[in-house]
Design a protein around this motif. Sequence first.
Motif, PDB file in Angstrom:
ATOM      1  N   MET A   1       0.841  -1.200   0.000  1.00  0.00           N
ATOM      2  CA  MET A   1       0.000   0.000   0.000  1.00  0.00           C
ATOM      3  C   MET A   1       0.875   1.249   0.000  1.00  0.00           C
ATOM      4  N   ILE A   2       1.844   1.266   0.846  1.00  0.00           N
ATOM      5  CA  ILE A   2       2.718   2.449   0.920  1.00  0.00           C
ATOM      6  C   ILE A   2       3.501   2.602  -0.385  1.00  0.00           C
ATOM      7  N   GLU A   3       3.953   1.522  -0.930  1.00  0.00           N
ATOM      8  CA  GLU A   3       4.715   1.585  -2.179  1.00  0.00           C
ATOM      9  C   GLU A   3       3.832   2.061  -3.319  1.00  0.00           C
ATOM     10  N   ALA A   4       2.533   1.654  -3.306  1.00  0.00           N
ATOM     11  CA  ALA A   4       1.620   2.118  -4.360  1.00  0.00           C
ATOM     12  C   ALA A   4       1.403   3.611  -4.254  1.00  0.00           C
ATOM     13  N   LEU A   5       1.275   4.121  -3.029  1.00  0.00           N
ATOM     14  CA  LEU A   5       1.081   5.572  -2.843  1.00  0.00           C
ATOM     15  C   LEU A   5       2.356   6.343  -3.289  1.00  0.00           C
ATOM     16  N   GLU A   6       3.520   5.821  -3.009  1.00  0.00           N
ATOM     17  CA  GLU A   6       4.779   6.483  -3.413  1.00  0.00           C
ATOM     18  C   GLU A   6       4.895   6.519  -4.928  1.00  0.00           C
ATOM     19  N   ASP A   7       4.419   5.438  -5.579  1.00  0.00           N
ATOM     20  CA  ASP A   7       4.477   5.433  -7.043  1.00  0.00           C
ATOM     21  C   ASP A   7       3.567   6.497  -7.614  1.00  0.00           C
ATOM     22  N   GLN A   8       2.406   6.682  -7.024  1.00  0.00           N
ATOM     23  CA  GLN A   8       1.498   7.732  -7.486  1.00  0.00           C
ATOM     24  C   GLN A   8       2.140   9.130  -7.308  1.00  0.00           C
ATOM     25  N   ARG A   9       2.826   9.276  -6.167  1.00  0.00           N
ATOM     26  CA  ARG A   9       3.456  10.573  -5.897  1.00  0.00           C
ATOM     27  C   ARG A   9       4.565  10.858  -6.924  1.00  0.00           C
ATOM     28  N   GLN A  10       5.328   9.873  -7.252  1.00  0.00           N
ATOM     29  CA  GLN A  10       6.418  10.065  -8.208  1.00  0.00           C
ATOM     30  C   GLN A  10       5.863  10.333  -9.591  1.00  0.00           C
ATOM     31  N   GLN A  11       4.702   9.857  -9.920  1.00  0.00           N
ATOM     32  CA  GLN A  11       4.082  10.142 -11.214  1.00  0.00           C
ATOM     33  C   GLN A  11       3.561  11.573 -11.288  1.00  0.00           C
ATOM     34  N   LEU A  12       3.121  12.124 -10.140  1.00  0.00           N
ATOM     35  CA  LEU A  12       2.601  13.511 -10.143  1.00  0.00           C
ATOM     36  C   LEU A  12       3.726  14.550 -10.218  1.00  0.00           C
ATOM     37  N   LEU A  13       4.846  14.310  -9.649  1.00  0.00           N
ATOM     38  CA  LEU A  13       5.939  15.303  -9.604  1.00  0.00           C
ATOM     39  C   LEU A  13       6.401  15.713 -10.998  1.00  0.00           C
ATOM     40  N   PRO A  14       6.631  14.805 -11.963  1.00  0.00           N
ATOM     41  CA  PRO A  14       7.050  15.271 -13.312  1.00  0.00           C
ATOM     42  C   PRO A  14       5.988  16.137 -13.968  1.00  0.00           C
ATOM     43  N   LEU A  15       4.711  15.778 -13.755  1.00  0.00           N
ATOM     44  CA  LEU A  15       3.673  16.601 -14.342  1.00  0.00           C
ATOM     45  C   LEU A  15       3.698  18.007 -13.740  1.00  0.00           C
ATOM     46  N   LEU A  16       3.897  18.039 -12.437  1.00  0.00           N
ATOM     47  CA  LEU A  16       3.919  19.352 -11.755  1.00  0.00           C
ATOM     48  C   LEU A  16       5.123  20.196 -12.213  1.00  0.00           C
TER      49      LEU A  16
END
Length: 769
Positions: A323-338
């Motif tokens: 679960m924590i790893e899935a949330l971290e993957d989502q966070r890393q996907q948002l940073l390049p877009l930002l």
Amino acid sequence: MPFPSSTPRETNGHGNGHGNGHGSGRPEFVPVMAPPPSLVEKGDDVDFSQLIGVLKRRAGVFLGVAALSFGGLTLWHLSRPPAYSGSVNLLVEPVTNVTPLALENVVGAQGGGASGLDYDSQIRVLRGPAVIEPILANIQRRYPNITYNALLSRLSIVQEGESKVLRVTYNDADPAVVSFVLDQVIEGFVDYSVQDRQGDLRRGLTFLDEQLQEKWQEVEAIESDLSEFQKRYDIVNVNATSESVTQRLNQMLADQEQLRVELTALEPLYDNLRDQVGFDPDTAIRVANLNESPTYQALLGDLRELEQTIAAESARFQTDTPMIEALEDQRQQLLPLLETEAQRLVGEAVEADTLGYKGSVSQGLMQQLVDTANQMQVLQTQDQAIGQTVRQLQAEIQRLADLSRSFQQIDRELTVAESSLNQLLASRQEMRLQMARQASPWEIISPLSESSITKTTNLPRNLLLSTVVGLMLGGVAALLRDRIDQAFHSTDELIKTTQLPNLATIPNAPALQKQPLLIEPNLAATMADVLTQSQSPEKLYTSFSFAEAFYSLEANLRMLSSDVPVQVVALTSSVPGEGKSTVCAHLAIAAANMGRRVLLIDGDLRKPSQHLIFAQPNRQGLSDLITQAIDDPNDLVLQLPGNPNLHLLTAGARPPAPGRLLSSRKMQQLTEQFRRHYDLIIFDTPPLSGMIDAKLTAAHADGLLLVVRLHRSERSEIQRVLADLGNTAQAPLLGLVVNGVPQSRQSGYDYYYGYYGRPQVAVGLEENV
């Protein structure tokens, strides 16, 4: 004859076998004086003592020429006819200074003096043909023999000191002619003054009219130049325009200074705001635009929610749970877009997750930074605009400065021209007023009368003048005669010219013509013995002064050097007949009388004379000692009777080559041998003129004495001899022996003569008288 039996003397601690280049024991003598310089040409300074001496020597020439001149001038004055003179004084200018201003200006412009009259020029005009010829025509009606040149030669016109009076004088042998000629001359001068005064006024007025015409043209030309200048540069008054531009420039400089002060005050605020915001103004604007972007804000909101979820789940689960790893993957996907969205709006690499959280304070600071940057940009633009205007005004001021110099020059020329024009107008008006008056002629202030015609012959004055001229001509003749004579006539003149020390002054002794010796060779115990050798008063005085001179010479030779005494001395002269041999003989007698062992050597192998002076035979002598093998040289040395200290070596047989003998090694050995047995050795050498015997003999001596006879030795010969000795002589020239000096009973010898001899011989002298 044997040598003196005393122990041989070695000088300066050296024995035989040591010498001056010849292996002998000759002492090394260092003279006190430097080698004599050449004769020195003196200046033209007046030496009155020398002048008096010349007049005494040339008394015959002086008195003869003076008497002839006086007699001739006296006869000329006595043969002249009597002369009469008359004079008249003319006042040529008013006593008070009433010269019109116009005439003063005209005269000043033409180069005249301050008084309006150049007296030197006026006198020349009065003596010129234009004035004299009409006067001469009237004179010749009565006296036709008076010519133009005769009238001018007897007519004198002079200014009386610094006054305004001319004194007219005429001289002639007839007083009636003097009176008539002066009347005609004065009348002609007065007529000339009237015409000349009116002519001056007319010429002055003409000159003023010409000057006025030129000045009018000059003023008009300058005014035209000034008008053209004002039109060309569209300037009425250059100074006023320059002042206005200067005021504007000062105001612009003040505004520029104020802007720079404001700009300087904003710079610290700008730097502080930029440090607080962290961006420059352009970046701050783009960051503000980023905060207002919906896409960026939506992505930023999702990122913040996801980070909150990760933080909440991290409290429940481990970081490596799915679960924590899935949330971290989502966070890393948002940073390049930002970050992509932030770079698109901001234009540079930034931290995209932090740009969106600017609060109201940060936004206010960014707004203040942008406003401050805009304000500074406005101030810089204004400063540049003012700087450009300042440069334009400075260029305008420089242009006006150049124009001002031209304008001032034109204005100054106009002022000067107008001033000269006004002065000329005033002078012309004054001249016209003067023309209306009658010009006054010259005034006679001392009329001619019979009592004013005086006889000018002055016999006492003429005789006095003849005497003065005669004495002057006699003096000139005496000086010229003395100038032609090249001989020396005084001891002071000789010493001053040669710059050599005078070791003895030998008085003139006419008695030497009757007997060769005035000092007896017999040994004298005291000075009284010397005096009593003569019986007559004249011979008594001559013997004393003559002997005292040689005792002084002997003493001076002793004192020439304090370390090494002069032991061997050679005496010579420039030419024959100067008394050299007589001086040698008497010096030897004087030294022997003073207790010194003396050897007198006759080194004149060409014309020996010492054997004649002492009345001794000359069978063998110096030449025989040099050329022959004589075991004992003392066999040829003669001891003079009556004086055991005095010895003589004659010249001997006359050799064919005296110079070779005198320069030989044998001559050197003989000299060194004699040195050990005698206190003083005197060489009598031939004259220097044309012979080298004296210089060769001097090479064996400690020094050389030059005998000079007054009234005989010539300057050129002495000069040649001294120059030759200075270049070639191997022995120093010790000094002069002045021979033939005139005796004076008023000299210091007279006192000593009485001190030593008069009490003892006075009775005998009175009996002889």
